[in-house]
Scaffold this motif. Sequence first.
Motif, PDB file in Angstrom:
ATOM      1  N   GLN A  86      -6.070   5.155  -5.291  1.00  0.00           N
ATOM      2  CA  GLN A  86      -5.372   5.441  -4.065  1.00  0.00           C
ATOM      3  C   GLN A  86      -4.149   5.085  -3.785  1.00  0.00           C
ATOM      4  O   GLN A  86      -3.356   6.068  -3.027  1.00  0.00           O
ATOM      5  CB  GLN A  86      -6.322   4.298  -3.021  1.00  0.00           C
ATOM      6  N   LEU A  87      -3.270   4.434  -4.768  1.00  0.00           N
ATOM      7  CA  LEU A  87      -1.905   4.380  -4.596  1.00  0.00           C
ATOM      8  C   LEU A  87      -1.206   5.460  -4.970  1.00  0.00           C
ATOM      9  O   LEU A  87      -0.315   6.057  -4.233  1.00  0.00           O
ATOM     10  CB  LEU A  87      -1.710   3.115  -5.617  1.00  0.00           C
ATOM     11  N   VAL A  88      -2.013   6.154  -5.991  1.00  0.00           N
ATOM     12  CA  VAL A  88      -1.197   7.258  -6.876  1.00  0.00           C
ATOM     13  C   VAL A  88      -1.506   8.493  -5.656  1.00  0.00           C
ATOM     14  O   VAL A  88      -0.574   9.363  -5.564  1.00  0.00           O
ATOM     15  CB  VAL A  88      -1.778   7.596  -8.203  1.00  0.00           C
ATOM     16  N   ASN A  89      -2.550   8.483  -4.946  1.00  0.00           N
ATOM     17  CA  ASN A  89      -3.075   9.695  -4.175  1.00  0.00           C
ATOM     18  C   ASN A  89      -2.226   9.494  -2.997  1.00  0.00           C
ATOM     19  O   ASN A  89      -1.601  10.660  -2.337  1.00  0.00           O
ATOM     20  CB  ASN A  89      -4.545   9.475  -3.774  1.00  0.00           C
ATOM     21  N   ASP A  90      -2.148   8.303  -2.173  1.00  0.00           N
ATOM     22  CA  ASP A  90      -1.459   8.037  -0.958  1.00  0.00           C
ATOM     23  C   ASP A  90       0.011   8.204  -0.981  1.00  0.00           C
ATOM     24  O   ASP A  90       0.847   8.498   0.028  1.00  0.00           O
ATOM     25  CB  ASP A  90      -1.993   7.070  -0.246  1.00  0.00           C
ATOM     26  N   ARG A  91       0.290   7.371  -2.189  1.00  0.00           N
ATOM     27  CA  ARG A  91       1.971   7.103  -2.187  1.00  0.00           C
ATOM     28  C   ARG A  91       2.517   6.444  -1.026  1.00  0.00           C
ATOM     29  O   ARG A  91       3.603   6.529  -0.571  1.00  0.00           O
ATOM     30  CB  ARG A  91       2.794   8.573  -2.304  1.00  0.00           C
ATOM     31  N   LEU A  93       2.499   2.222   0.927  1.00  0.00           N
ATOM     32  CA  LEU A  93       2.386   0.880   0.881  1.00  0.00           C
ATOM     33  C   LEU A  93       0.711   0.617   1.097  1.00  0.00           C
ATOM     34  O   LEU A  93       0.244   1.053   2.332  1.00  0.00           O
ATOM     35  CB  LEU A  93       3.216   0.111   1.734  1.00  0.00           C
ATOM     36  N   PRO A  94       0.167  -0.173   0.161  1.00  0.00           N
ATOM     37  CA  PRO A  94      -1.314  -0.526   0.427  1.00  0.00           C
ATOM     38  C   PRO A  94      -1.546  -1.134   1.813  1.00  0.00           C
ATOM     39  O   PRO A  94      -0.851  -2.089   2.048  1.00  0.00           O
ATOM     40  CB  PRO A  94      -1.669  -1.306  -0.694  1.00  0.00           C
ATOM     41  N   ALA A  95      -2.554  -1.010   2.452  1.00  0.00           N
ATOM     42  CA  ALA A  95      -2.924  -1.859   3.672  1.00  0.00           C
ATOM     43  C   ALA A  95      -3.240  -3.160   3.366  1.00  0.00           C
ATOM     44  O   ALA A  95      -2.727  -4.151   4.043  1.00  0.00           O
ATOM     45  CB  ALA A  95      -4.158  -1.316   4.418  1.00  0.00           C
ATOM     46  N   ASP A  96      -4.030  -3.312   2.059  1.00  0.00           N
ATOM     47  CA  ASP A  96      -4.246  -4.630   1.793  1.00  0.00           C
ATOM     48  C   ASP A  96      -3.554  -5.126   0.281  1.00  0.00           C
ATOM     49  O   ASP A  96      -3.233  -4.239  -0.320  1.00  0.00           O
ATOM     50  CB  ASP A  96      -5.456  -4.980   1.478  1.00  0.00           C
ATOM     51  N   ALA A 172       8.313   6.800  -4.032  1.00  0.00           N
ATOM     52  CA  ALA A 172       7.430   6.968  -2.998  1.00  0.00           C
ATOM     53  C   ALA A 172       7.188   5.815  -1.809  1.00  0.00           C
ATOM     54  O   ALA A 172       7.213   5.729  -0.671  1.00  0.00           O
ATOM     55  CB  ALA A 172       6.070   7.579  -3.370  1.00  0.00           C
ATOM     56  N   LEU A 173       6.880   4.518  -2.536  1.00  0.00           N
ATOM     57  CA  LEU A 173       6.795   3.534  -1.558  1.00  0.00           C
ATOM     58  C   LEU A 173       8.027   2.942  -0.885  1.00  0.00           C
ATOM     59  O   LEU A 173       7.905   2.534   0.251  1.00  0.00           O
ATOM     60  CB  LEU A 173       6.218   2.202  -2.673  1.00  0.00           C
ATOM     61  N   ALA A 174       9.324   3.224  -1.537  1.00  0.00           N
ATOM     62  CA  ALA A 174      10.383   2.626  -0.708  1.00  0.00           C
ATOM     63  C   ALA A 174      10.498   3.852   0.501  1.00  0.00           C
ATOM     64  O   ALA A 174      10.984   3.369   1.573  1.00  0.00           O
ATOM     65  CB  ALA A 174      11.623   3.072  -1.520  1.00  0.00           C
ATOM     66  N   LEU A 175      10.133   4.986   0.215  1.00  0.00           N
ATOM     67  CA  LEU A 175      10.268   5.964   1.433  1.00  0.00           C
ATOM     68  C   LEU A 175       9.246   5.901   2.662  1.00  0.00           C
ATOM     69  O   LEU A 175       9.699   5.936   3.724  1.00  0.00           O
ATOM     70  CB  LEU A 175      10.204   7.524   0.975  1.00  0.00           C
ATOM     71  N   ASP A 176       8.141   5.265   2.250  1.00  0.00           N
ATOM     72  CA  ASP A 176       7.297   4.938   3.157  1.00  0.00           C
ATOM     73  C   ASP A 176       7.518   3.754   3.935  1.00  0.00           C
ATOM     74  O   ASP A 176       7.334   3.660   4.923  1.00  0.00           O
ATOM     75  CB  ASP A 176       5.762   4.664   2.396  1.00  0.00           C
TER      76      ASP A 176
END
Length: 205
Positions: A86-91, A93-96, A172-176
């Motif tokens: 899910q992390l690689v797919n969505d790029r 921050l995880p909801a949980d 990707a996570l920083a951008l999110d």
Amino acid sequence: RRRIGRFQHRIGGSELATNTISACVKFARPQGIPTAHTNRHHLCAAQLAAMAQSEEFYAAAAKLVDAHVVEQARQVSRTNAAPVLQLVNDRKLPADGWSDAAVERLLRDCAAMDSNNFGGNVGVGEREARVWSGVVRRRHAGLAHGVGRSGDIAAVQPKAAGSSLLAKLSNALALDALKEAGLTEFADALVLPCATGLSLSLSLL
């Protein structure tokens, strides 16, 4: 595609493995990774999927212990590996939030993808670190290979598939996170290690 097929065969061709491979390849290409380097990211994707263990491993284990016990373990392993997909797919921050064990497992598996951690391999590249101290290795989760290429720190390092993937995910996570903060005008982000002076200089530019 032939390489993907071979990797799927090596890890058992499970549905999770196939989905993870597809997600990593899709993640790699939009980020500007040259076609010549995508083969190494097929390996990266395959090794990520291998966190769920191969179907062949569970089939062999079922010959030694009760099959229903092995099936329970397989289901737990698939569940534990799903957040990575899910992390690689969505790029995003995880909801949980992840457990410490999940984070450490991802870092450990990514470190194993870097060529300086390959068993029996002694590279002489300028970025291929060797860590003598076990304390230092554990502190840095085995990640010691440099990323980027000469003239482009954001480029994928062909000999460091795991570290390059972590770098891409970090960006990707920083951008999110920036977009979550309301800064929706940003189209890209680059995470760099900076000391205090350089951080202040970059902030003031």
